[in-house]
Design a protein around this motif. Structure first.
Motif, PDB file in Angstrom:
ATOM      1  N   MET A 122       0.826  -1.190   0.000  1.00  0.00           N
ATOM      2  CA  MET A 122       0.000   0.000   0.000  1.00  0.00           C
ATOM      3  C   MET A 122       0.871   1.254   0.000  1.00  0.00           C
ATOM      4  SD  MET A 122      -3.119   0.415  -0.235  1.00  0.00           S
ATOM      5  CE  MET A 122      -4.649   0.895   0.388  1.00  0.00           C
ATOM      6  N   SER A 123       1.984   1.162   0.713  1.00  0.00           N
ATOM      7  CA  SER A 123       2.902   2.299   0.777  1.00  0.00           C
ATOM      8  C   SER A 123       3.475   2.613  -0.606  1.00  0.00           C
ATOM      9  CB  SER A 123       4.034   1.990   1.761  1.00  0.00           C
ATOM     10  OG  SER A 123       4.986   3.021   1.732  1.00  0.00           O
ATOM     11  N   SER A 124       3.801   1.573  -1.358  1.00  0.00           N
ATOM     12  CA  SER A 124       4.342   1.761  -2.703  1.00  0.00           C
ATOM     13  C   SER A 124       3.324   2.431  -3.614  1.00  0.00           C
ATOM     14  CB  SER A 124       4.742   0.425  -3.317  1.00  0.00           C
ATOM     15  OG  SER A 124       5.780  -0.156  -2.571  1.00  0.00           O
ATOM     16  N   LEU A 125       2.061   2.055  -3.463  1.00  0.00           N
ATOM     17  CA  LEU A 125       0.997   2.660  -4.266  1.00  0.00           C
ATOM     18  C   LEU A 125       0.870   4.147  -3.940  1.00  0.00           C
ATOM     19  CD1 LEU A 125      -1.296   2.366  -6.295  1.00  0.00           C
ATOM     20  CD2 LEU A 125      -2.796   1.710  -4.394  1.00  0.00           C
ATOM     21  N   GLY A 126       0.928   4.480  -2.668  1.00  0.00           N
ATOM     22  CA  GLY A 126       0.858   5.880  -2.250  1.00  0.00           C
ATOM     23  C   GLY A 126       2.014   6.693  -2.806  1.00  0.00           C
ATOM     24  N   GLN A 127       3.216   6.107  -2.782  1.00  0.00           N
ATOM     25  CA  GLN A 127       4.386   6.797  -3.326  1.00  0.00           C
ATOM     26  C   GLN A 127       4.263   6.986  -4.830  1.00  0.00           C
ATOM     27  OE1 GLN A 127       7.658   4.383  -2.009  1.00  0.00           O
ATOM     28  NE2 GLN A 127       7.855   5.494  -0.065  1.00  0.00           N
ATOM     29  N   MET A 128       3.739   5.980  -5.515  1.00  0.00           N
ATOM     30  CA  MET A 128       3.577   6.081  -6.957  1.00  0.00           C
ATOM     31  C   MET A 128       2.560   7.178  -7.305  1.00  0.00           C
ATOM     32  SD  MET A 128       2.334   3.278  -9.783  1.00  0.00           S
ATOM     33  CE  MET A 128       0.613   3.397  -9.365  1.00  0.00           C
ATOM     34  N   ILE A 129       1.464   7.215  -6.595  1.00  0.00           N
ATOM     35  CA  ILE A 129       0.433   8.221  -6.858  1.00  0.00           C
ATOM     36  C   ILE A 129       0.961   9.613  -6.542  1.00  0.00           C
ATOM     37  CG2 ILE A 129      -1.833   9.066  -6.130  1.00  0.00           C
ATOM     38  CD1 ILE A 129      -2.634   6.096  -5.827  1.00  0.00           C
ATOM     39  N   ALA A 130       1.704   9.737  -5.457  1.00  0.00           N
ATOM     40  CA  ALA A 130       2.302  11.038  -5.121  1.00  0.00           C
ATOM     41  C   ALA A 130       3.293  11.463  -6.210  1.00  0.00           C
ATOM     42  CB  ALA A 130       3.001  10.968  -3.767  1.00  0.00           C
ATOM     43  N   GLY A 131       4.031  10.510  -6.758  1.00  0.00           N
ATOM     44  CA  GLY A 131       4.966  10.821  -7.843  1.00  0.00           C
ATOM     45  C   GLY A 131       4.241  11.288  -9.096  1.00  0.00           C
ATOM     46  N   ILE A 132       3.142  10.625  -9.414  1.00  0.00           N
ATOM     47  CA  ILE A 132       2.341  11.029 -10.573  1.00  0.00           C
ATOM     48  C   ILE A 132       1.765  12.418 -10.355  1.00  0.00           C
ATOM     49  CG2 ILE A 132       0.228  10.537 -11.876  1.00  0.00           C
ATOM     50  CD1 ILE A 132       0.841   7.515 -11.347  1.00  0.00           C
ATOM     51  N   ALA A 133       1.252  12.671  -9.158  1.00  0.00           N
ATOM     52  CA  ALA A 133       0.693  13.995  -8.842  1.00  0.00           C
ATOM     53  C   ALA A 133       1.766  15.070  -8.973  1.00  0.00           C
ATOM     54  CB  ALA A 133       0.105  13.992  -7.435  1.00  0.00           C
ATOM     55  N   HIS A 134       2.966  14.759  -8.522  1.00  0.00           N
ATOM     56  CA  HIS A 134       4.076  15.713  -8.645  1.00  0.00           C
ATOM     57  C   HIS A 134       4.388  15.976 -10.113  1.00  0.00           C
ATOM     58  CE1 HIS A 134       7.779  17.837  -7.836  1.00  0.00           C
ATOM     59  NE2 HIS A 134       8.380  17.044  -8.717  1.00  0.00           N
ATOM     60  N   GLU A 135       4.400  14.920 -10.919  1.00  0.00           N
ATOM     61  CA  GLU A 135       4.689  15.064 -12.350  1.00  0.00           C
ATOM     62  C   GLU A 135       3.612  15.873 -13.065  1.00  0.00           C
ATOM     63  OE1 GLU A 135       7.504  14.307 -13.949  1.00  0.00           O
ATOM     64  OE2 GLU A 135       8.262  13.717 -11.988  1.00  0.00           O
ATOM     65  N   ILE A 136       2.382  15.812 -12.587  1.00  0.00           N
ATOM     66  CA  ILE A 136       1.304  16.635 -13.144  1.00  0.00           C
ATOM     67  C   ILE A 136       1.447  18.075 -12.658  1.00  0.00           C
ATOM     68  CG2 ILE A 136      -1.193  17.066 -13.076  1.00  0.00           C
ATOM     69  CD1 ILE A 136      -1.528  13.987 -12.875  1.00  0.00           C
TER      70      ILE A 136
END
Length: 95
Positions: A1-15
């Motif tokens: 779950m932590s990895s998913l949160g980090q991935m989503i945060a990374g995508i949000a940052h890239e947006i």
């Protein structure tokens, strides 16, 4: 779950990064456009009887419409960029 949160945060940052770039530069671009349009208007006032080729081009491109619409486009882009920023910050407030 932590990895998913980090991935989503990374995508949000890239947006968020390109949106902030666009949002920050729209104001500057809008000012440049206003200055250029004022120059075109001044030119038309000083030289109302310009060459036929210039008059033809003004009609062809519909300069009056472009002048009005260009500022509206910038305004819409700024509003939409702000909306995207708010969505990202609402869902990822730590960015």
């Amino acid at each position: 779950m932590s990895s998913l949160g980090q991935m989503i945060a990374g995508i949000a940052h890239e947006i968020n990064h390109p949106v902030n770039f666009i949002y920050g530069n729209i104001e500057c671009a809008n000012e440049y456009i206003e200055v250029l349009l004022a120059l075109v208007d001044l030119y038309q006032q000083c030289y109302p009887d310009s060459d036929w080729i210039i008059k033809e081009k003004i009609e062809e491109i519909d300069l009056e419409f472009i002048s009005k619409d260009l500022l509206n486009i910038c305004s819409s882009m700024k509003i939409d960029a702000q909306r995207i920023r708010e969505i990202v910050l609402q869902h990822f407030p730590l960015l």
